[in-house]
Write a protein that holds these residues in place. Structure first.
Motif, PDB file in Angstrom:
ATOM      1  N   VAL A   1      -5.400  -9.872  13.189  1.00 52.60           N
ATOM      2  CA  VAL A   1      -4.057 -10.364  12.868  1.00 52.60           C
ATOM      3  C   VAL A   1      -4.043 -11.886  12.927  1.00 52.60           C
ATOM      4  CG1 VAL A   1      -1.622 -10.315  13.533  1.00 52.60           C
ATOM      5  CG2 VAL A   1      -3.044  -8.280  13.841  1.00 52.60           C
ATOM      6  N   SER A   2      -3.564 -12.529  11.856  1.00 51.30           N
ATOM      7  CA  SER A   2      -3.445 -13.988  11.851  1.00 51.30           C
ATOM      8  C   SER A   2      -2.224 -14.413  12.660  1.00 51.30           C
ATOM      9  CB  SER A   2      -3.322 -14.501  10.413  1.00 51.30           C
ATOM     10  OG  SER A   2      -2.057 -14.156   9.891  1.00 51.30           O
ATOM     11  N   LYS A   3      -2.183 -15.681  13.051  1.00 47.22           N
ATOM     12  CA  LYS A   3      -1.040 -16.217  13.804  1.00 47.22           C
ATOM     13  C   LYS A   3       0.267 -16.005  13.050  1.00 47.22           C
ATOM     14  CE  LYS A   3      -2.077 -18.474  17.651  1.00 47.22           C
ATOM     15  NZ  LYS A   3      -1.557 -17.960  18.904  1.00 47.22           N
ATOM     16  N   ASN A   4       0.232 -16.188  11.725  1.00 47.97           N
ATOM     17  CA  ASN A   4       1.454 -16.041  10.932  1.00 47.97           C
ATOM     18  C   ASN A   4       1.995 -14.622  10.914  1.00 47.97           C
ATOM     19  OD1 ASN A   4       1.907 -18.695  10.100  1.00 47.97           O
ATOM     20  ND2 ASN A   4       0.364 -18.504   8.507  1.00 47.97           N
ATOM     21  N   MET A   5       1.141 -13.640  11.141  1.00 49.36           N
ATOM     22  CA  MET A   5       1.577 -12.246  11.084  1.00 49.36           C
ATOM     23  C   MET A   5       2.013 -11.703  12.441  1.00 49.36           C
ATOM     24  SD  MET A   5       1.655 -11.254   8.007  1.00 49.36           S
ATOM     25  CE  MET A   5       1.868  -9.501   8.218  1.00 49.36           C
ATOM     26  N   GLU A   6       1.739 -12.429  13.525  1.00 48.96           N
ATOM     27  CA  GLU A   6       2.141 -11.942  14.842  1.00 48.96           C
ATOM     28  C   GLU A   6       3.645 -11.696  14.883  1.00 48.96           C
ATOM     29  OE1 GLU A   6       0.779 -14.770  17.715  1.00 48.96           O
ATOM     30  OE2 GLU A   6      -1.328 -14.198  17.459  1.00 48.96           O
ATOM     31  N   LYS A   7       4.042 -10.539  15.374  1.00 51.15           N
ATOM     32  CA  LYS A   7       5.448 -10.135  15.498  1.00 51.15           C
ATOM     33  C   LYS A   7       6.183 -10.110  14.160  1.00 51.15           C
ATOM     34  CE  LYS A   7       5.730 -11.843  20.207  1.00 51.15           C
ATOM     35  NZ  LYS A   7       6.373 -12.733  21.138  1.00 51.15           N
ATOM     36  N   ALA A   8       5.453  -9.917  13.075  1.00 49.75           N
ATOM     37  CA  ALA A   8       6.073  -9.912  11.746  1.00 49.75           C
ATOM     38  C   ALA A   8       6.968  -8.693  11.557  1.00 49.75           C
ATOM     39  CB  ALA A   8       4.998  -9.927  10.664  1.00 49.75           C
ATOM     40  N   VAL A   9       8.095  -8.918  10.887  1.00 43.81           N
ATOM     41  CA  VAL A   9       8.995  -7.865  10.439  1.00 43.81           C
ATOM     42  C   VAL A   9       9.193  -8.107   8.953  1.00 43.81           C
ATOM     43  CG1 VAL A   9      11.258  -6.795  10.676  1.00 43.81           C
ATOM     44  CG2 VAL A   9      10.127  -7.759  12.695  1.00 43.81           C
ATOM     45  N   ILE A  10       8.882  -7.095   8.155  1.00 46.70           N
ATOM     46  CA  ILE A  10       8.875  -7.248   6.706  1.00 46.70           C
ATOM     47  C   ILE A  10       9.812  -6.222   6.076  1.00 46.70           C
ATOM     48  CG2 ILE A  10       7.424  -7.061   4.633  1.00 46.70           C
ATOM     49  CD1 ILE A  10       5.094  -8.039   6.349  1.00 46.70           C
ATOM     50  N   SER A  11      10.607  -6.699   5.134  1.00 45.37           N
ATOM     51  CA  SER A  11      11.477  -5.818   4.365  1.00 45.37           C
ATOM     52  C   SER A  11      10.832  -5.594   3.001  1.00 45.37           C
ATOM     53  CB  SER A  11      12.853  -6.461   4.179  1.00 45.37           C
ATOM     54  OG  SER A  11      13.633  -5.702   3.277  1.00 45.37           O
ATOM     55  N   ILE A  12      10.780  -4.342   2.577  1.00 48.35           N
ATOM     56  CA  ILE A  12      10.231  -4.019   1.253  1.00 48.35           C
ATOM     57  C   ILE A  12      11.283  -3.239   0.479  1.00 48.35           C
ATOM     58  CG2 ILE A  12       8.485  -2.722  -0.030  1.00 48.35           C
ATOM     59  CD1 ILE A  12       6.507  -3.299   2.154  1.00 48.35           C
ATOM     60  N   ARG A  13      11.532  -3.706  -0.753  1.00 44.42           N
ATOM     61  CA  ARG A  13      12.371  -2.984  -1.708  1.00 44.42           C
ATOM     62  C   ARG A  13      11.455  -2.591  -2.855  1.00 44.42           C
ATOM     63  NH1 ARG A  13      15.629  -5.972  -4.557  1.00 44.42           N
ATOM     64  NH2 ARG A  13      14.651  -7.901  -3.960  1.00 44.42           N
ATOM     65  N   GLN A  14      11.596  -1.374  -3.318  1.00 42.74           N
ATOM     66  CA  GLN A  14      10.733  -0.918  -4.400  1.00 42.74           C
ATOM     67  C   GLN A  14      11.566  -0.181  -5.428  1.00 42.74           C
ATOM     68  OE1 GLN A  14       7.179   1.109  -3.140  1.00 42.74           O
ATOM     69  NE2 GLN A  14       6.872   2.052  -5.132  1.00 42.74           N
ATOM     70  N   ASN A  15      11.310  -0.479  -6.695  1.00 44.56           N
ATOM     71  CA  ASN A  15      11.935   0.218  -7.810  1.00 44.56           C
ATOM     72  C   ASN A  15      10.817   0.589  -8.766  1.00 44.56           C
ATOM     73  OD1 ASN A  15      13.573   1.264  -9.765  1.00 44.56           O
ATOM     74  ND2 ASN A  15      14.667  -0.632 -10.197  1.00 44.56           N
ATOM     75  N   GLY A  16      10.342   1.806  -8.689  1.00 44.40           N
ATOM     76  CA  GLY A  16       9.225   2.234  -9.527  1.00 44.40           C
ATOM     77  C   GLY A  16       7.979   1.438  -9.191  1.00 44.40           C
ATOM     78  N   ASP A  17       7.447   0.739 -10.183  1.00 46.85           N
ATOM     79  CA  ASP A  17       6.216  -0.024 -10.012  1.00 46.85           C
ATOM     80  C   ASP A  17       6.454  -1.500  -9.665  1.00 46.85           C
ATOM     81  OD1 ASP A  17       4.683   2.211 -10.497  1.00 46.85           O
ATOM     82  OD2 ASP A  17       4.424   1.810 -12.623  1.00 46.85           O
ATOM     83  N   ARG A  18       7.661  -1.854  -9.289  1.00 46.40           N
ATOM     84  CA  ARG A  18       7.969  -3.225  -8.867  1.00 46.40           C
ATOM     85  C   ARG A  18       8.294  -3.209  -7.379  1.00 46.40           C
ATOM     86  NH1 ARG A  18       8.477  -6.235 -13.612  1.00 46.40           N
ATOM     87  NH2 ARG A  18       9.151  -8.102 -12.570  1.00 46.40           N
ATOM     88  N   ILE A  19       7.588  -4.069  -6.639  1.00 47.99           N
ATOM     89  CA  ILE A  19       7.728  -4.106  -5.187  1.00 47.99           C
ATOM     90  C   ILE A  19       8.071  -5.528  -4.761  1.00 47.99           C
ATOM     91  CG2 ILE A  19       6.551  -3.722  -2.987  1.00 47.99           C
ATOM     92  CD1 ILE A  19       4.692  -1.760  -4.502  1.00 47.99           C
TER      93      ILE A  19
END
Length: 180
Positions: free
Chosen positions: A58-76
């Motif tokens: 895990v890189s420093k930038n990813m520590e404690k990361a919270v990510i939101s993902i929206r997906q519509n078919g083949d677009r993420i």
């Protein structure tokens, strides 16, 4: 010759019907429904928290990361939320198997190709970037998978640039949806 009124009325009515039928516009086709977006084999939508104990590299930038993902078919669409980090930015991925150019951070551009795995249980993303002299000198390959009935997202990444190789495994846990 005398014509009866009912006969004249019937003739006038027939003439009006004929004239009206000629002036009426042809029927139009019913409106077509909006095209449906093809269903992707996987849906990564949700809010994901990094599980640092299960992750590796895990890189420093990813520590404690919270990510939101929206997906519509083949677009993420991917967006870091809660703690903003300078090197962790919002991004969009088009999963169509075609190579396209995009900004990859640090003012650089690269080419990206994203496609569903042949097993339809994974997403493969290849990013190629480098220097002006050697545009293919750096690349990253990521394989995304959903596990535990869609509650765990794993992101295995291999990177190579300027003779440096790195590998990481990021494990994210999906947050339960908030009730309205």
């Amino acid at each position: 010759m005398k014509t009866s009124r009912p006969l004249l009325a019937a003739a006038a009515l027939c003439a009006a019907a004929i004239v009206g039928a000629q002036a009426a516009p042809p029927p139009t086709a019913p409106p077509q429904p909006a095209p449906k977006v093809a269903k992707a084999p996987l849906d990564f939508s949700g809010v994901w928290e990094l599980d640092a104990k299960e992750s590796k590299g895990v890189s420093k930038n990813m520590e404690k990361a919270v990510i939101s993902i929206r997906q519509n078919g083949d677009r993420i669409w991917i967006e870091p939320i809660e703690q903003k980090r300078p090197w962790l930015v919002a991004d969009e991925i088009v999963v169509d198997g075609k190579v396209y150019e995009k900004a990859i951070g640090g003012g650089k551009k690269g080419s990206v190709q994203a496609q569903w795995g042949k097993d339809k249980k994974s997403l493969w993303i290849q990013t190629t970037a480098g220097t002006e002299e050697n545009p293919d000198s750096g690349w990253t390959r990521a394989v995304w998978e959903l596990k535990d009935g869609g509650k765990t997202w794993t992101r295995r990444t291999w990177s190579f640039s300027q003779a440096e190789k790195r590998e990481s495994l990021l494990v994210f846990r999906k947050r339960a949806a908030k009730k309205p």
